[in-house]
Design a protein around this motif. Structure first.
Motif, short mmCIF file in Angstrom:
data_model
loop_
_atom_site.label_atom_id
_atom_site.label_comp_id
_atom_site.label_asym_id
_atom_site.label_seq_id
_atom_site.Cartn_x
_atom_site.Cartn_y
_atom_site.Cartn_z
N SER A 1 87.18 -102.82 53.35
CA SER A 1 86.23 -102.34 52.35
C SER A 1 85.87 -103.46 51.39
O SER A 1 86.68 -104.35 51.12
N GLU A 2 84.66 -103.45 50.87
CA GLU A 2 84.18 -104.46 49.93
C GLU A 2 83.88 -103.78 48.59
O GLU A 2 83.04 -102.88 48.53
N PRO A 3 84.57 -104.20 47.53
CA PRO A 3 84.29 -103.61 46.22
C PRO A 3 82.81 -103.75 45.85
O PRO A 3 82.22 -104.83 46.06
N GLU A 4 82.24 -102.70 45.34
CA GLU A 4 80.81 -102.70 45.04
C GLU A 4 80.43 -103.76 44.01
O GLU A 4 79.39 -104.44 44.14
N ASP A 5 81.28 -103.97 42.99
CA ASP A 5 80.94 -104.96 41.97
C ASP A 5 80.92 -106.38 42.53
O ASP A 5 80.04 -107.18 42.19
N ALA B 1 67.52 -117.15 48.70
CA ALA B 1 67.70 -116.63 50.05
C ALA B 1 66.89 -115.35 50.23
O ALA B 1 66.65 -114.60 49.28
N VAL B 2 66.48 -115.11 51.47
CA VAL B 2 65.74 -113.90 51.79
C VAL B 2 66.62 -113.03 52.68
O VAL B 2 67.04 -113.45 53.76
N PHE B 3 66.88 -111.79 52.22
CA PHE B 3 67.77 -110.90 52.97
C PHE B 3 67.49 -109.46 52.58
O PHE B 3 66.75 -109.19 51.62
N LYS B 4 68.10 -108.54 53.29
CA LYS B 4 68.00 -107.12 52.95
C LYS B 4 69.30 -106.43 53.32
O LYS B 4 70.02 -106.87 54.24
N ASP B 5 69.60 -105.38 52.59
CA ASP B 5 70.78 -104.58 52.91
C ASP B 5 70.51 -103.74 54.16
O ASP B 5 69.39 -103.26 54.37
N VAL B 6 71.53 -103.58 54.99
CA VAL B 6 71.43 -102.73 56.17
C VAL B 6 72.59 -101.74 56.16
O VAL B 6 73.60 -101.97 55.48
N PRO B 7 72.48 -100.63 56.90
CA PRO B 7 73.54 -99.62 56.88
C PRO B 7 74.89 -100.15 57.36
O PRO B 7 74.97 -101.11 58.13
N ARG B 8 75.91 -99.50 56.85
CA ARG B 8 77.29 -99.84 57.23
C ARG B 8 77.44 -99.83 58.75
O ARG B 8 76.91 -98.94 59.43
N ILE B 9 78.20 -100.80 59.27
CA ILE B 9 78.41 -100.92 60.72
C ILE B 9 79.86 -100.57 61.03
O ILE B 9 80.78 -101.10 60.41
N CYS C 1 85.82 -103.49 64.57
CA CYS C 1 84.52 -104.17 64.52
C CYS C 1 83.61 -103.46 63.52
O CYS C 1 83.43 -102.23 63.61
N GLY C 2 83.04 -104.22 62.61
CA GLY C 2 82.10 -103.62 61.67
C GLY C 2 82.07 -104.35 60.33
O GLY C 2 82.87 -105.24 60.07
N ILE C 3 81.12 -103.97 59.51
CA ILE C 3 80.95 -104.55 58.18
C ILE C 3 80.70 -103.41 57.21
O ILE C 3 79.85 -102.54 57.44
N ASP C 4 81.44 -103.41 56.12
CA ASP C 4 81.32 -102.34 55.13
C ASP C 4 79.96 -102.39 54.43
O ASP C 4 79.28 -101.37 54.30
N LYS C 5 79.57 -103.60 53.99
CA LYS C 5 78.28 -103.76 53.29
C LYS C 5 77.52 -104.95 53.90
O LYS C 5 77.47 -106.03 53.32
N PRO C 6 76.92 -104.75 55.05
CA PRO C 6 76.24 -105.84 55.73
C PRO C 6 74.87 -106.15 55.13
O PRO C 6 74.23 -105.29 54.50
N ARG D 1 78.16 -110.63 56.38
CA ARG D 1 78.55 -110.25 55.03
C ARG D 1 77.86 -111.17 54.04
O ARG D 1 77.51 -112.32 54.35
N CYS D 2 77.70 -110.68 52.83
CA CYS D 2 77.06 -111.49 51.79
C CYS D 2 77.82 -112.78 51.54
O CYS D 2 77.22 -113.84 51.35
N GLN D 3 79.16 -112.71 51.53
CA GLN D 3 79.96 -113.91 51.27
C GLN D 3 79.73 -115.00 52.32
O GLN D 3 79.74 -116.19 52.01
N THR D 4 79.49 -114.60 53.56
CA THR D 4 79.21 -115.57 54.62
C THR D 4 77.85 -116.22 54.39
O THR D 4 77.69 -117.45 54.53
N ALA D 5 76.87 -115.40 54.03
CA ALA D 5 75.53 -115.93 53.75
C ALA D 5 75.55 -116.88 52.55
O ALA D 5 74.86 -117.91 52.55
N LEU D 6 76.35 -116.55 51.55
CA LEU D 6 76.42 -117.39 50.35
C LEU D 6 77.05 -118.74 50.68
O LEU D 6 76.59 -119.79 50.19
N ALA D 7 78.08 -118.74 51.49
CA ALA D 7 78.71 -120.00 51.90
C ALA D 7 77.72 -120.85 52.70
O ALA D 7 77.65 -122.08 52.53
N LEU D 8 76.94 -120.20 53.56
CA LEU D 8 75.93 -120.92 54.35
C LEU D 8 74.88 -121.55 53.44
O LEU D 8 74.47 -122.71 53.63
#
Length: 281
Positions: free
Chosen positions: A94-98, A112-120, A126-131, A150-157
């Motif tokens: 799980s990923e804390p909302e804050d 960056a350009v991105f959009k939220d997608v439904p939980r996987i 296998c899956g992402i809480d907040k992809p 995950r957002c953290q992966t995108a931020l590192a990139l």
């Protein structure tokens, strides 16, 4: 003289008249007891004293002591090995909302350009809480195809591209113009590491990883990730520089020098390890 002769005959008579007894005294017979000593042929052979062990060596465990399995023996030879209780099914972290909101704010601030997608949730962990679905890592730098991570992966990139890849590209390939595309080979996918049939789950299956296959520059030049250890050109220097810098932003960096599974891409992930440990090769 006559007297001496008579004495001699007298002594002889005494000696000849005396004789030894026909038999001597017989030894007493020992009583029959359990303590009777064995005959020489029945005497047990003394056993050798076991050799003394060097100082500090642990004594051998008793025969009935529980033994650890021999880790050096082939698996098929380990018989009777006790198995532990079955592991619980893997779950999605799980990923804390804050924390997620803070990450998205920083990613937006970088352009960056991105959009939220439904939980996987594909099962088996296998899956992402907040992809999120990432289209551009930075303004004007597309991720092709767009990737679910995950957002953290995108931020590192985004940080890696802005602070290391773009500056290195400007020096090594200044005539090619800026980087316009990151060509990715994999983002989220439900699988095990290295596409194996057994083993640990891949960080791709958690949204923590992205595989980068190449970079496209403005003039159409494509720098593919490939073995470049002996490449003495500026392109070779560019690849080695961005691979080394990757560990400033990702916790795992695997490049073509790591193994055969990564000969044609960078594997970059943000798995959390104890003590902030990072694996870069």
């Amino acid at each position: 003289m006559r007297l001496k002769t008579m004495l001699a005959f007298a002594c002889l008579g005494i000696l000849t008249g005396t004789s030894l007894p026909e038999t001597g005294p017989l030894p007493e017979t020992k009583p029959d007891t359990e303590d009777t000593q064995p005959t020489p042929s029945e005497t047990p052979v003394p056993q050798e004293k076991p050799a003394e062990k060097p100082a500090g060596e642990k004594p051998a465990a008793p025969a009935d002591a529980e033994q650890a399995p021999d880790e050096t023996a082939p698996a098929e030879e380990k018989t009777g090995e006790m198995q532990g209780p079955p592991k619980p099914p893997l779950t999605i972290a799980s990923e804390p909302e804050d924390e997620h909101q803070e990450c998205e704010k920083e990613l937006q601030a970088m352009g960056a350009v991105f959009k939220d997608v439904p939980r996987i949730d594909d099962g088996n962990g296998c899956g992402i809480d907040k992809p999120i679905s990432l289209t551009e890592a930075l303004p004007g730098i597309k991720l092709k195809p767009e990737g679910t991570i995950r957002c953290q992966t995108a931020l590192a990139l985004a940080h890696w591209m802005k602070q290391s890849v773009i500056p290195s590209g400007e020096v090594a390939l200044k005539d090619a113009g800026p980087i316009v595309t990151i060509n990715q080979a994999s983002t989220y996918i439900c699988r095990l590491r290295n596409n194996a049939t057994t083993g640990k789950i891949s960080e791709h299956a958690r949204g923590n990883a992205v595989d980068v296959a190449s970079f496209t520059f403005q003039d159409g030049t494509v720098v593919a990730v490939q073995p470049r250890k002996e490449d003495s050109t500026l392109t070779g220097a560019f690849q080695r520089a961005v691979s080394a810098a990757g560990c400033l932003y990702f916790t795992t960096v695997l490049d073509p020098e790591s193994d055969a599974n990564h000969e044609h891409h960078f594997h970059l992930d943000v798995i959390e390890r104890h003590g902030g440990f990072r694996y870069c090769h």
